[in-house]
Design a protein around this motif. Structure first.
Motif, PDB file in Angstrom:
ATOM      1  N   ILE A 152      -2.812  -6.603   6.132  1.00  0.00           N
ATOM      2  CA  ILE A 152      -1.432  -6.267   5.772  1.00  0.00           C
ATOM      3  C   ILE A 152      -1.417  -5.001   4.909  1.00  0.00           C
ATOM      4  O   ILE A 152      -0.611  -4.088   5.116  1.00  0.00           O
ATOM      5  CB  ILE A 152      -0.767  -7.435   5.022  1.00  0.00           C
ATOM      6  CG1 ILE A 152      -0.692  -8.680   5.919  1.00  0.00           C
ATOM      7  CG2 ILE A 152       0.618  -7.042   4.529  1.00  0.00           C
ATOM      8  CD1 ILE A 152       0.141  -8.500   7.163  1.00  0.00           C
ATOM      9  N   VAL A 153      -2.337  -4.954   3.950  1.00  0.00           N
ATOM     10  CA  VAL A 153      -2.453  -3.769   3.094  1.00  0.00           C
ATOM     11  C   VAL A 153      -2.844  -2.546   3.926  1.00  0.00           C
ATOM     12  O   VAL A 153      -2.395  -1.422   3.648  1.00  0.00           O
ATOM     13  CB  VAL A 153      -3.474  -4.041   1.971  1.00  0.00           C
ATOM     14  CG1 VAL A 153      -3.818  -2.769   1.223  1.00  0.00           C
ATOM     15  CG2 VAL A 153      -2.935  -5.082   1.002  1.00  0.00           C
ATOM     16  N   ALA A 154      -3.663  -2.772   4.955  1.00  0.00           N
ATOM     17  CA  ALA A 154      -4.083  -1.663   5.815  1.00  0.00           C
ATOM     18  C   ALA A 154      -2.888  -1.021   6.516  1.00  0.00           C
ATOM     19  O   ALA A 154      -2.862   0.195   6.728  1.00  0.00           O
ATOM     20  CB  ALA A 154      -5.096  -2.152   6.846  1.00  0.00           C
ATOM     21  N   ILE A 155      -1.910  -1.838   6.889  1.00  0.00           N
ATOM     22  CA  ILE A 155      -0.700  -1.294   7.503  1.00  0.00           C
ATOM     23  C   ILE A 155      -0.021  -0.323   6.543  1.00  0.00           C
ATOM     24  O   ILE A 155       0.411   0.767   6.933  1.00  0.00           O
ATOM     25  CB  ILE A 155       0.259  -2.435   7.894  1.00  0.00           C
ATOM     26  CG1 ILE A 155      -0.377  -3.319   8.977  1.00  0.00           C
ATOM     27  CG2 ILE A 155       1.593  -1.873   8.385  1.00  0.00           C
ATOM     28  CD1 ILE A 155       0.419  -4.565   9.295  1.00  0.00           C
ATOM     29  N   ALA A 156       0.052  -0.718   5.278  1.00  0.00           N
ATOM     30  CA  ALA A 156       0.646   0.157   4.268  1.00  0.00           C
ATOM     31  C   ALA A 156      -0.155   1.444   4.142  1.00  0.00           C
ATOM     32  O   ALA A 156       0.415   2.541   3.992  1.00  0.00           O
ATOM     33  CB  ALA A 156       0.722  -0.560   2.925  1.00  0.00           C
ATOM     34  N   GLY A 157      -1.494   1.354   4.201  1.00  0.00           N
ATOM     35  CA  GLY A 157      -2.323   2.549   4.115  1.00  0.00           C
ATOM     36  C   GLY A 157      -2.091   3.493   5.276  1.00  0.00           C
ATOM     37  O   GLY A 157      -1.991   4.709   5.095  1.00  0.00           O
TER      38      GLY A 157
END
Length: 408
Positions: free
Chosen positions: A259-264
């Motif tokens: 999920i954090v990777a999507i933000a990145g």
């Protein structure tokens, strides 16, 4: 992000759909996701090889590396010969290989199982290479890259989160059969794939031609970076369980990291024109190395979650900056294909290297090599970056070439 004015060619096919239409864009995004069905959930698959199939940890990582070796070889072949072949034929062959490899994986064991994963990897590599380039020839590249990343990372997050339950319910035969079915259904996208493309003039004020030696150093930096990523991604689940965390706890942490990777990924798209690209590259690589360092020893659940989230966020944040800068080192337009080949070679070679460092006593050596490769990639990239910066000062006019850049 790179912005190309590319014209898709239908090869005397007047009925071909415009690559900028919603059907074509959707097809590119779908194909990109099909190409990473297995890779994006690789940590969970490696853990499943251990718990479900009874493999040793080194054998499980090695098996993942066999699949990624197929991906790397297909990507390298297309980097060399991709301009001479019909993209539709490549996608059709790639989907067929993915179907055959996944069906074989559902039915085989032993060396036949490993060969089936290699065949699946060949198909995945062909699909990844074409789909990545397909997205790149669309007019609204930044938006479509964001949608591409959103789709594949969302799939990866939820599938990785639920993978222990999925394997409990249907096992690997069911999982690989599902991969085969989805790959077969993706054949409906072939009609939307351009047959080739011609790169027209590029509006890129940052492109400067570096020497072959410096281009080689830059590609070595890309390779080192992705070797580090490939090593880490293959062993993350094992590192978590090796630290005494439960499988579902590790799955939950990796779900959060996706999920954090999507933000990145989205941050890299929307901040590309506002950030100093060279500073972003340095930050992404070095703080990525620090994130892996948090996993040394036996990290707590909090440290493990922080480490994998930092790693995954920065991976997806910095990679577009690295690829964009690599393209700025060459005015002919060839560097993107070569950089993607180095990326896939690194992601494929990483697990093969990691498997030979796992000795049952922990993952310190694996993680230390990963950190060293991050640092090496940073050092290697600095030389062409500095020469490029010098050329920007003495060559103020834009040459014709590929890539784009954020202001330094």
């Amino acid at each position: 992000m790179m912005r190309a004015r590319n014209s898709a060619l239908a090869g005397a096919d007047p009925g071909m759909t415009d690559v900028n239409g919603w059907k074509a864009v959707t097809s590119a995004i779908v194909l990109g996701t099909i190409g990473v069905l297995s890779f994006i959930i690789q940590p969970g698959i490696v853990q499943g090889f251990v718990t479900e199939l009874g493999m040793s940890e080194s054998a499980a990582v090695d098996l993942a590396g066999m699949e990624m070796l197929g991906v790397a070889l297909a990507t390298i072949a297309l980097a060399i010969f991709g301009g001479r072949v019909d993209w539709r034929h490549v996608v059709a062959a790639g989907l067929l290989a993915a179907v055959i490899g996944n069906v074989g994986s559902a039915m085989a064991d032993g060396s036949a199982f490993a060969f089936a994963r290699f065949v699946a990897g060949l198909g995945e590599g062909a699909i990844i290479s074409i789909s990545f380039t397909f997205v790149g020839v669309t007019r609204r590249t930044e938006r479509n890259v964001a949608l591409y990343l959103l789709m594949l990372l969302t799939y990866g997050a939820f599938t990785l989160w639920q993978l222990p339950a999925i394997l409990d319910a249907i096992g690997f035969p069911g999982l690989f059969s599902a991969f085969a079915i989805v790959s077969a259904l993706a054949a409906i996208t072939i009609g939307q794939v351009p047959r080739a493309f011609v790169a027209d003039a590029m509006d890129n004020p940052e492109a400067r031609q570096l020497s072959r030696g410096l281009l080689g150093v830059a590609l070595a930096g890309v390779l080192a970076y992705n070797l580090a990523q490939g090593i880490a991604w293959a062993v993350l689940f094992l590192v978590g369980t090796g630290a005494g965390l439960g499988e579902q706890q590790v799955a939950d942490s990796l779900f959060l990291s996706q999920i954090v990777a999507i933000a990145g990924a989205l941050a890299s798209v929307f901040l590309a024109s506002r950030l100093n690209r060279n500073a972003a590259i340095a930050f992404g690589i070095l703080v990525g190395a620090a994130s892996i360092a948090l996993l040394l020893g036996k990290p707590s659940l909090m440290l493990f979650t922080l480490g994998v989230c930092g790693f995954n966020f920065l991976w997806n944040f910095v990679l577009p900056f690295i690829l964009g800068r690599i393209c700025d080192f060459d005015t002919s337009g060839r560097m993107m294909a070569l950089a993607i080949a180095m990326q896939m070679t690194g992601l494929g070679g990483g697990p093969l290297i990691a498997a030979r460092l796992i000795d049952g006593t922990g993952y310190g050596a694996v993680l230390a090599l990963c950190i060293a490769l991050f640092i090496a990639s940073f050092a290697l990239l600095q030389l062409p970056i500095r020469h490029h910066r010098a050329l920007l000062r003495v060559q103020p006019h834009q040459p014709l070439g590929q890539g784009s850049g954020a202001p330094d």
